[in-house]
Enzyme design. Structure first.
Site, mmCIF file in Angstrom:
data_model
loop_
_atom_site.group_PDB
_atom_site.id
_atom_site.type_symbol
_atom_site.label_atom_id
_atom_site.label_comp_id
_atom_site.label_asym_id
_atom_site.label_seq_id
_atom_site.Cartn_x
_atom_site.Cartn_y
_atom_site.Cartn_z
ATOM 1 N N CYS A 25 0.356 0.312 10.679
ATOM 2 C CA CYS A 25 0.173 -1.032 9.723
ATOM 3 C C CYS A 25 0.679 -1.825 8.537
ATOM 4 O O CYS A 25 1.616 -1.552 7.992
ATOM 5 C CB CYS A 25 -0.851 -0.123 8.056
ATOM 6 S SG CYS A 25 -1.828 -1.524 7.092
ATOM 7 N N CYS B 192 -19.377 2.627 8.074
ATOM 8 C CA CYS B 192 -18.522 2.353 9.131
ATOM 9 C C CYS B 192 -17.249 2.795 9.843
ATOM 10 O O CYS B 192 -16.499 2.885 8.862
ATOM 11 C CB CYS B 192 -18.238 0.783 9.378
ATOM 12 S SG CYS B 192 -17.472 -0.007 10.215
ATOM 13 N N CYS C 112 -20.159 -5.524 3.126
ATOM 14 C CA CYS C 112 -18.928 -3.799 3.352
ATOM 15 C C CYS C 112 -18.004 -4.471 3.032
ATOM 16 O O CYS C 112 -17.161 -5.152 2.812
ATOM 17 C CB CYS C 112 -18.795 -4.448 5.235
ATOM 18 S SG CYS C 112 -17.974 -2.984 6.019
ATOM 19 N N CYS D 75 0.506 4.813 6.560
ATOM 20 C CA CYS D 75 0.070 4.647 8.064
ATOM 21 C C CYS D 75 0.792 4.052 8.701
ATOM 22 O O CYS D 75 1.576 2.080 8.720
ATOM 23 C CB CYS D 75 -1.589 3.270 8.310
ATOM 24 S SG CYS D 75 -2.449 4.408 6.886
ATOM 25 N N CYS E 156 1.211 -1.272 0.070
ATOM 26 C CA CYS E 156 0.007 -0.472 -0.269
ATOM 27 C C CYS E 156 0.751 1.554 -0.161
ATOM 28 O O CYS E 156 1.811 1.462 1.024
ATOM 29 C CB CYS E 156 -0.916 -0.443 1.503
ATOM 30 S SG CYS E 156 -1.821 1.724 1.338
ATOM 31 N N CYS F 130 -16.784 -8.627 5.975
ATOM 32 C CA CYS F 130 -16.185 -7.443 5.476
ATOM 33 C C CYS F 130 -14.876 -7.440 4.049
ATOM 34 O O CYS F 130 -13.823 -8.661 4.777
ATOM 35 C CB CYS F 130 -15.674 -6.540 6.514
ATOM 36 S SG CYS F 130 -14.732 -5.089 6.251
ATOM 37 N N ARG G 233 -17.858 -1.905 16.964
ATOM 38 C CA ARG G 233 -17.533 -3.315 17.083
ATOM 39 C C ARG G 233 -16.022 -3.324 18.228
ATOM 40 O O ARG G 233 -15.083 -2.952 18.229
ATOM 41 C CB ARG G 233 -17.754 -3.753 15.485
ATOM 42 C CG ARG G 233 -16.187 -5.045 15.692
ATOM 43 C CD ARG G 233 -17.000 -5.059 14.210
ATOM 44 N NE ARG G 233 -18.169 -5.297 13.162
ATOM 45 C CZ ARG G 233 -18.551 -4.358 12.820
ATOM 46 N NH1 ARG G 233 -17.687 -3.710 11.893
ATOM 47 N NH2 ARG G 233 -19.562 -3.886 12.488
HETATM 48 N N1 SAM Z 1 -6.520 0.668 2.797
HETATM 49 C C1 SAM Z 1 -8.003 0.740 3.672
HETATM 50 C C2 SAM Z 1 -7.964 1.489 4.893
HETATM 51 O O1 SAM Z 1 -7.093 2.207 5.259
HETATM 52 O O2 SAM Z 1 -9.196 2.250 5.087
HETATM 53 C C3 SAM Z 1 -8.615 -0.278 4.172
HETATM 54 C C4 SAM Z 1 -7.801 -1.218 5.057
HETATM 55 S S1 SAM Z 1 -7.036 -0.353 6.996
HETATM 56 C C5 SAM Z 1 -6.521 -2.074 7.071
HETATM 57 C C6 SAM Z 1 -8.667 -1.084 7.807
HETATM 58 C C7 SAM Z 1 -8.402 -0.280 9.445
HETATM 59 O O3 SAM Z 1 -8.186 -1.463 9.806
HETATM 60 C C8 SAM Z 1 -7.421 1.307 9.528
HETATM 61 O O4 SAM Z 1 -8.219 2.196 8.874
HETATM 62 C C9 SAM Z 1 -7.251 0.920 11.285
HETATM 63 O O5 SAM Z 1 -7.812 1.682 11.820
HETATM 64 C C10 SAM Z 1 -7.759 -0.682 11.407
HETATM 65 N N2 SAM Z 1 -6.029 -1.043 11.370
HETATM 66 C C11 SAM Z 1 -4.941 -1.057 10.572
HETATM 67 N N3 SAM Z 1 -3.913 -2.178 11.235
HETATM 68 C C12 SAM Z 1 -3.758 -1.887 12.559
HETATM 69 C C13 SAM Z 1 -3.206 -2.589 13.178
HETATM 70 N N4 SAM Z 1 -2.196 -2.893 13.667
HETATM 71 N N5 SAM Z 1 -3.849 -2.539 14.528
HETATM 72 C C14 SAM Z 1 -4.878 -1.797 14.943
HETATM 73 N N6 SAM Z 1 -5.932 -1.534 13.988
HETATM 74 C C15 SAM Z 1 -5.556 -1.818 12.447
HETATM 75 C C1 DTB Z 2 -11.700 -1.825 11.458
HETATM 76 O O1 DTB Z 2 -12.010 -0.991 11.775
HETATM 77 N N1 DTB Z 2 -10.716 -3.042 12.088
HETATM 78 C C2 DTB Z 2 -11.049 -4.460 11.379
HETATM 79 C C3 DTB Z 2 -11.635 -3.654 9.571
HETATM 80 N N2 DTB Z 2 -12.076 -1.935 10.491
HETATM 81 C C4 DTB Z 2 -11.498 -3.290 8.378
HETATM 82 C C5 DTB Z 2 -9.440 -4.338 10.349
HETATM 83 C C6 DTB Z 2 -8.620 -4.855 11.436
HETATM 84 C C7 DTB Z 2 -7.384 -4.866 11.204
HETATM 85 C C8 DTB Z 2 -5.965 -5.477 12.083
HETATM 86 C C9 DTB Z 2 -5.365 -5.454 11.450
HETATM 87 C C10 DTB Z 2 -3.990 -6.729 10.276
HETATM 88 O O2 DTB Z 2 -5.473 -7.537 10.499
HETATM 89 O O3 DTB Z 2 -3.814 -6.208 9.077
HETATM 90 FE FE1 SF4 Z 3 -3.305 0.587 3.372
HETATM 91 FE FE2 SF4 Z 3 -3.066 0.277 6.047
HETATM 92 FE FE3 SF4 Z 3 -3.119 3.024 5.308
HETATM 93 FE FE4 SF4 Z 3 -5.220 0.746 4.780
HETATM 94 S S1 SF4 Z 3 -4.584 1.242 6.935
HETATM 95 S S2 SF4 Z 3 -4.518 3.037 3.563
HETATM 96 S S3 SF4 Z 3 -3.908 -0.535 3.828
HETATM 97 S S4 SF4 Z 3 -0.933 1.616 4.924
#
Ligand code: SAM
Ligand code: DTB
Ligand code: SF4
Length: 335
Positions: free
Chosen positions: A68, A196, A136, A65, A61, A105, A268
């Site tokens: 992530c 959401c 979703c 973030c 990506c 989702c 959630r």
């Molecule tokens: N790329 C899209 C976005 O950023 O909206 C969708 C996927 S992203 C992984 C969805 C959400 O997962 C993020 O907005 C964040 O709130 C949550 N998330 C991602 N990595 C996480 C982590 N290590 N621990 C907790 N929540 C996480």
């Molecule tokens: C949200 O708030 N939490 C979910 C869903 N929306 C997409 C994602 C959590 C991701 C946790 C880290 C991972 O699995 O990489």
């Molecule tokens: Fe990309 Fe992860 Fe950020 Fe979503 S949360 S925009 S997957 S880096």
């Protein structure tokens, strides 16, 4: 403490920081009692909604973030995968249905979808809906045309988290702005898809940042129908790998505040449950969380898995939400 009139049936969109602080700062038992009272007047008691996640495009990506695993800016041990096939989505959705999920989702590690990808995702949405699951997706930033196409395909929810307060946002993401998130949420809302949106706690933010995040959500023109609260999963190789863990009682407090400020939204308990005791989760449910993600894996990170969750939910007497929606009359009878 300031005296606030919390009418359990009123939806408010004008919460001040002072009001929100005076709620969250209360003695814990008062806060939980207030949150559970509001919860029971809006939701069926002892019921939990189950969602299942699937990563449809994993890693690489362009966004940075800091939490992530999927950002190309970090060096994480992750198997990257391009957009998966419709057949793989159908199989995973069928499994989710069998496991008791009512919502499926699909998440993609994109800054935003391309025009070609949006059509492929629309086919996935239709496949999920045809199985009788709510759909979703979370695909990053959307254009108005994308939102319209997803709405026409029958998408039920779009997940787009604001993650934290506007002030703290710059410390965790530099490749986009807080306002970009709000713009996409606006496009989703205008297209008629349910919103959401929630965030992450435990990234080194202050309680005030957590409160401000909820104030942003609850002061939108409409409350998001779903509010995911994620506890940071500290992923090796990400800048937040060594973040100071947050006391779980802080998580309980923020869930209670979300329940009180957005009384009719589903809250959630999302990422981070694999590191939580059953007791922490029980407090979160008491504070108004009424939804979880099923399965061993979220998008890329660990989740408790169904055998462990079944034992926990059974111990609590929490039953999965039925696919038949509760009408207010049925809820009255079930009290
Ligand atoms: N790329 C899209 C976005 O950023 O909206 C969708 C996927 S992203 C992984 C969805 C959400 O997962 C993020 O907005 C964040 O709130 C949550 N998330 C991602 N990595 C996480 C982590 N290590 N621990 C907790 N929540 C996480
Ligand atoms: C949200 O708030 N939490 C979910 C869903 N929306 C997409 C994602 C959590 C991701 C946790 C880290 C991972 O699995 O990489
Ligand atoms: Fe990309 Fe992860 Fe950020 Fe979503 S949360 S925009 S997957 S880096």
């Amino acid at each position: 403490m300031q005296n606030i009139d919390i009418n359990k049936n009123d939806l408010r969109y004008d919460w001040t920081s002072e009001e929100a602080n005076s709620i969250i700062d209360q003695p814990l038992m008062n806060l939980i009692y207030q949150a559970q009272t509001i919860h029971r007047s809006n939701f069926a008691k002892n019921t939990i909604q189950k969602s299942k996640l699937l990563s449809i495009k994993t890693g690489s990506c362009p966004e940075d973030c800091s939490y992530c695993s999927q950002s190309a800016h970090h060096n994480v041990n992750l198997k990257k995968e391009p957009l998966i096939s419709l057949g793989e989505v159908k199989k995973a959705a069928q499994e989710a249905l069998q496991e008791g999920a009512t919502r499926f989702c699909m998440g993609a590690a994109w800054r935003g979808p391309t025009d070609k990808n949006i059509d492929l995702v629309c086919d996935m949405v239709k496949t999920v809906n045809d199985l009788g699951l709510e759909s979703c997706v979370t695909l990053g930033m959307l254009k108005d045309e994308h939102a319209k196409k997803l709405a026409d395909a029958g998408l039920n929810y779009y997940n787009h988290n604001i993650d934290t307060s506007e002030e703290f946002y710059k410390s965790i993401i530099t490749t986009r702005k807080f306002k970009d998130r709000l713009d996409t949420i606006d496009k989703v809302r205008n297209s008629g898809i349910k919103v959401c949106s929630g965030g992450i706690v435990g990234m080194g933010e202050t309680r005030q940042d957590r409160v401000e995040m909820l104030r942003t959500l609850s002061n939108l023109d409409e409350h998001p129908e779903s509010v995911p609260i994620n506890m940071l999963i500290r992923i090796p190789g990400t800048p937040l790998a060594d973040a100071e863990p947050l006391d779980h009682i802080e998580l309980v407090r923020i869930i209670a505040l979300a329940r009180i400020m957005m009384p009719k939204s589903t809250v959630r308990l999302s990422a981070g449950r694999a590191e939580m005791s059953d007791s922490t989760q029980a407090l979160c449910f008491l504070a108004g969380a009424s939804s979880i993600f099923l399965g061993d894996i979220l998008l890329t990170a660990d989740n408790p898995g169904n055998s462990k969750d079944d034992i926990m939910l059974d111990k609590f007497g929490l039953k999965g939400e039925s696919k038949i929606k509760y009408s207010s009359e049925i809820m009255e009878i079930s009290k």
